[in-house]
Design an enzyme around this catalytic site. Structure first.
Site, PDB file in Angstrom:
ATOM      1  N   GLU A 181       0.629  -1.301  -0.167  1.00 25.92           N
ATOM      2  CA  GLU A 181      -0.055  -0.176   0.043  1.00 25.92           C
ATOM      3  C   GLU A 181       0.770   1.134   0.096  1.00 25.92           C
ATOM      4  OE1 GLU A 181      -3.480   0.299   0.431  1.00 25.92           O
ATOM      5  OE2 GLU A 181      -3.562  -1.727  -0.572  1.00 25.92           O
ATOM      6  N   SER A 237     -53.014 -26.870  37.348  1.00 26.89           N
ATOM      7  CA  SER A 237     -53.171 -26.762  38.484  1.00 26.89           C
ATOM      8  C   SER A 237     -52.115 -26.074  38.781  1.00 26.89           C
ATOM      9  CB  SER A 237     -53.791 -27.957  39.200  1.00 26.89           C
ATOM     10  OG  SER A 237     -54.570 -28.798  38.952  1.00 26.89           O
TER      11      SER A 237
END
Length: 810
Positions: A90, A452
């Protein structure tokens, strides 16, 4: 001569005017440019866009959410050879230019003038940092000028190493990878950069120029050309030894996509956290880089998942199937595309021999299944062997002992939730058999009738209304009408379709007698029971205004039921379930720390033995008295000792309690249970709400899941006896004198617990309760008092019996 001087004069004036004009224009343009320039010093606090990660309390990785995969790293931890690869690819003059490479800039400008096209760029690493952090990616000359100015400024503010660190952590590398660590992980499965070979470093360094064009996944050939170019540049620049480069050039590329595997499979939890993070931080959560630590215990969560799946397979085996699901092998690609669902794996039959069947899994592992495990229950009464042939594709799973067996994906579903009852921390939660087959979280999103399992609300209300655990309720037929039409009459029944006459409250709850619960609710009134339920955290909309509420006709999620039973486990406090323990930002700073209400922290009446209360917490709201909590705990322990949940006695503990729940037509099966350490709820049912089957009660279908989990969760926990409050006495019923006496008076009485100021000792024992006469054809309620003798003579078949001797109460 004079004319020449005049022309020269005017040329000078025009030139100066043009120069001054250009200068002024340039200055104004520059001022206009720089006035909107961002401050480069803000990069010192630059926040990288990173996904947020989720972990268990013991730091096991669960999941990550966010598109940008990134793991920042300090420059000093990056291998020099990797840095050199990027410089070669780069910006090889990075350490010599002031942020702008004038040679490259002039070359690019000449190229632009000659061709009219920007065919050669001049961006340095510094300029790329400016572009990625401070500017947009628009391609204009004004933006380019800003980039140049800011690059010169940043070089004056930051060191080369600091700028390079920003670049290597920010740059896009393709496939949602940002930064070099993410690239190493995504393409080579290596989180340690030092493990990368020189060839791999060059491949990664070649990506920023064009992450899609030079990508080793999407275009391996072009990516290798770029890699080789970078390697050759490294050799030319003296960044790598020629011999090492030669070896790297010959190295084949091994890049393939890698994703971080979770340490624990908990997708339901991951989705719960994702939704909560979105509520807290909005869309910014996905780029925040936060670490979310949950309250989940990894081993407990794994056991919860296993317990749920084992229970559903157990149910599946109890119910026949008309055929075994399988398909015929056609090609390898199709075989490998078949999904793993839950704990069931696709397997290809290789050989069928006497005594065993040989198969191959998708990962090429070969397994054998004994003939005894290649069978399936086709009816209620017999097993049948599956007829398997080579090239059949079936599903297999490992049973709880680790042996492979024939399997299938169950149609039935389940859910499980476990809380720390002292602070509401969710220890384990599972929303279904397989999240990827159905993301619907039944532990939190479902609203099923609790059956229940809701009855303890009714009994809590009764005990607060001056009933005792020994109060008698008449278990006899009753008809409830809500109007004048006969077809609107309700004839409730016990599950056994039998009636048991005068029944103590303790016996009624132990055996889940429906009629007793209904008569109790009639006596108490709906408003009182609903108020109690709302104290336990229920919403009014979940509670129908009718006597069916006594049988759990409302709605609740398994997590809500676990919260309800936490009240009994912790001595009477309402805690709020929470899943997130703490949140850290990307720098490790704590931005959120859970501070839950704690059940009785450091109070005079200590919390039950088990989890120690948190010293720095604040107290949770007490919603029932210590005495009521103790009595309910005693009743619910008896459900395990001698009631509908006796299978739980296999755990050989005296400190577990709970209540089964089964709804009409067995559409839902529940077990809600607890010790002082954990409160947990297990649910089994069909999403379509069809019946589980006539015998599939909570004690049969759901309780095994709870037992399986608690066996593991409590394995190293000592029994925790109930702490008897001062307001509770243990009293004996002396048969001959019909007296409640103190425990020291007689050795052979029948014992039970009572609230101290609601019993009479050394007198004829009469518990002064209200009583009700319920018409056999009306829901109206009349209050009246009768003597014991009149009650017997009249044969009263309804209501709550008052004025009975204590002997008769048992």
């Amino acid at each position: 001569m004079t004319l020449c001087k005049l022309i020269l004069k005017w040329l000078t004036i025009v030139s100066m005017t043009v120069i001054i004009g250009i200068s002024i224009t340039s200055y104004l343009f520059y001022v206009n440019i720089i006035k909107d320039l961002p401050d480069v010093s803000s990069l010192r606090d630059a926040q990288y866009q990173m996904p947020f990660s989720i972990y268990t309390q013991d730091k096991a990785f669960i999941a990550r959410f966010g598109e940008k995969k990134r793991t920042p790293i300090r420059i000093r931890k990056i291998p020099q050879s990797l840095i050199n690869a990027f410089l070669a690819a780069e910006d090889d003059r990075y350490y010599s230019h002031p942020g702008v490479d004038y040679k490259s800039l002039v070359r690019a400008s000449v190229q632009l003038l000659l061709t009219g096209k920007k065919t050669q760029g001049a961006s340095t690493i510094t300029m790329q940092v400016i572009r990625n952090f401070l500017l947009t990616r628009e391609k204009t000359y004004a933006r380019k000028l800003k980039e140049i100015i800011l690059s010169l400024q940043i070089e004056e503010t930051f060191s080369k190493e600091e700028i390079l660190e920003l670049y290597l952590n920010k740059i896009y590398m393709g496939h949602s990878a940002y930064g070099i660590v993410a690239a190493a992980e995504v393409y080579y499965g290596k989180s340690n950069l030092a493990d990368l070979t020189l060839a791999e470093q060059a491949m990664i360094a070649g990506l920023p120029k064009a992450p899609s064009l030079y990508n080793p996944i999407t275009d391996p050939e072009r990516a290798k050309e770029r890699r080789d170019y970078v390697l050759q540049r490294m050799a030319t620049l003296g960044y790598a030894q020629p011999s090492a480069v030669a070896v790297a050039l010959d190295e084949p590329d091994t890049a393939k996509l890698h994703w971080q595997k979770p340490d624990i499979s908990a997708p339901y939890i991951a989705e719960m956290v994702r939704k909560e993070m979105l509520e807290r931080y909005g869309e910014n959560a996905y780029t925040s880089g936060m670490k979310v630590y949950t309250t989940i215990n990894k081993p407990f969560q794994e056991k919860a998942s296993q317990a749920l799946r084992d229970t559903l397979h157990l149910y599946d085996k109890r119910h026949g199937i008309s055929h075994l699901p399988y398909r015929t092998f056609t090609n390898e690609s199709e075989f490998r595309s078949i999904p793993i669902v839950g704990d069931t794996y696709p397997a290809l039959v290789l050989k069928v021999r006497a005594g065993k069947t040989q198969l191959r899994l998708q990962n090429n592992t070969q397994i054998e299944i004994p003939t005894s495990r290649v069978q399936w229950r086709k009816s209620t009464y017999r097993f049948v062997n599956a007829t398997l042939q080579p090239n059949d594709i079936i599903r297999v799973r490992k049973d709880e002992t680790g042996i492979w067996e024939l399997s299938r994906v169950p149609n039935v579903q389940g859910a499980f939730a476990c809380l720390n009852p002292l602070n509401g921390a969710i220890v384990a939660i599972e929303g279904g058999f397989d999240f990827y087959a159905s993301s619907y979280n039944r532990a939190t999103q479902s609203k099923r009738q609790p059956g229940s399992g809701f009855k303890p609300i009714i009994y809590t209300t009764a005990l607060e209304d001056d009933f005792s655990v020994a109060s008698i309720i008449h278990d006899a037929p009753i008809v409830i009408t809500t109007g004048t039409a006969r077809d609107r009459a309700w004839h409730p029944q016990n599950y056994s379709n039998r009636y048991y006459g005068p029944t103590p409250i303790r016996t009624a709850l132990i055996h889940s007698r429906n009629i007793v619960a209904i008569r109790l609710l009639q006596e108490l009134g709906l408003d009182k029971a609903i108020a109690t339920a709302m104290r336990f955290g229920f919403d009014r909309r979940q509670l129908p205004y009718g006597l069916s509420l006594a049988l759990g006709s409302g709605s609740a999620s398994p997590l809500q039921m676990a919260r309800m039973y936490s009240v009994f486990a912790n001595g009477g406090f309402l805690v709020k379930p929470h899943l997130i323990e703490k949140i850290e930002d990307y720098k490790g700073n704590i931005v959120f720390q859970a501070d839950p209400d704690n059940a009785c922290p450091l109070c005079v009446n200590p919390a039950p033995q088990g989890n120690a209360p948190i010293a720095n917490g604040h107290p949770a709201q007490r919603i029932i008295s210590p005495e009521i909590a103790f009595l309910m705990n005693s009743l619910l322990r008896d459900v395990v000792r001698r009631g509908t949940a006796t299978d739980a006695k296999v755990l050989e503990r005296s400190d577990i309690a709970g209540k089964t729940g089964t709804t009409n037509d067995q559409k839902d099966a529940w077990f809600n249970g607890f010790s002082s350490y954990y409160a947990a709820t297990a649910w089994v049912g069909f999403d379509s709400t069809k019946s589980l089957g006539s015998s599939e009660t909570g004690g049969k279908a759901a309780l095994p899941m709870w037992i399986n989990f608690m066996r593991y969760a409590l394995q190293d926990k000592p029994d925790a006896p109930m702490q008897q409050p001062e307001g509770i006495i243990k009293a004996s019923i002396y048969n001959s004198d019909k007296e409640i006496t103190t425990p020291t008076d007689i050795p052979d009485g029948r014992w039970d617990y009572f609230i101290r100021d609601k019993v009479i000792t050394k007198h004829k024992a009469v518990l002064t309760h209200k009583r009700t006469h319920s018409s056999s054809s009306s829901s109206s309620t009349k209050r009246k008092s009768r003597s014991v003798d009149n009650d017997r003579n009249n044969g009263n078949d309804g209501g709550t019996e008052a004025g009975r001797t204590v002997e008769q109460l048992f």
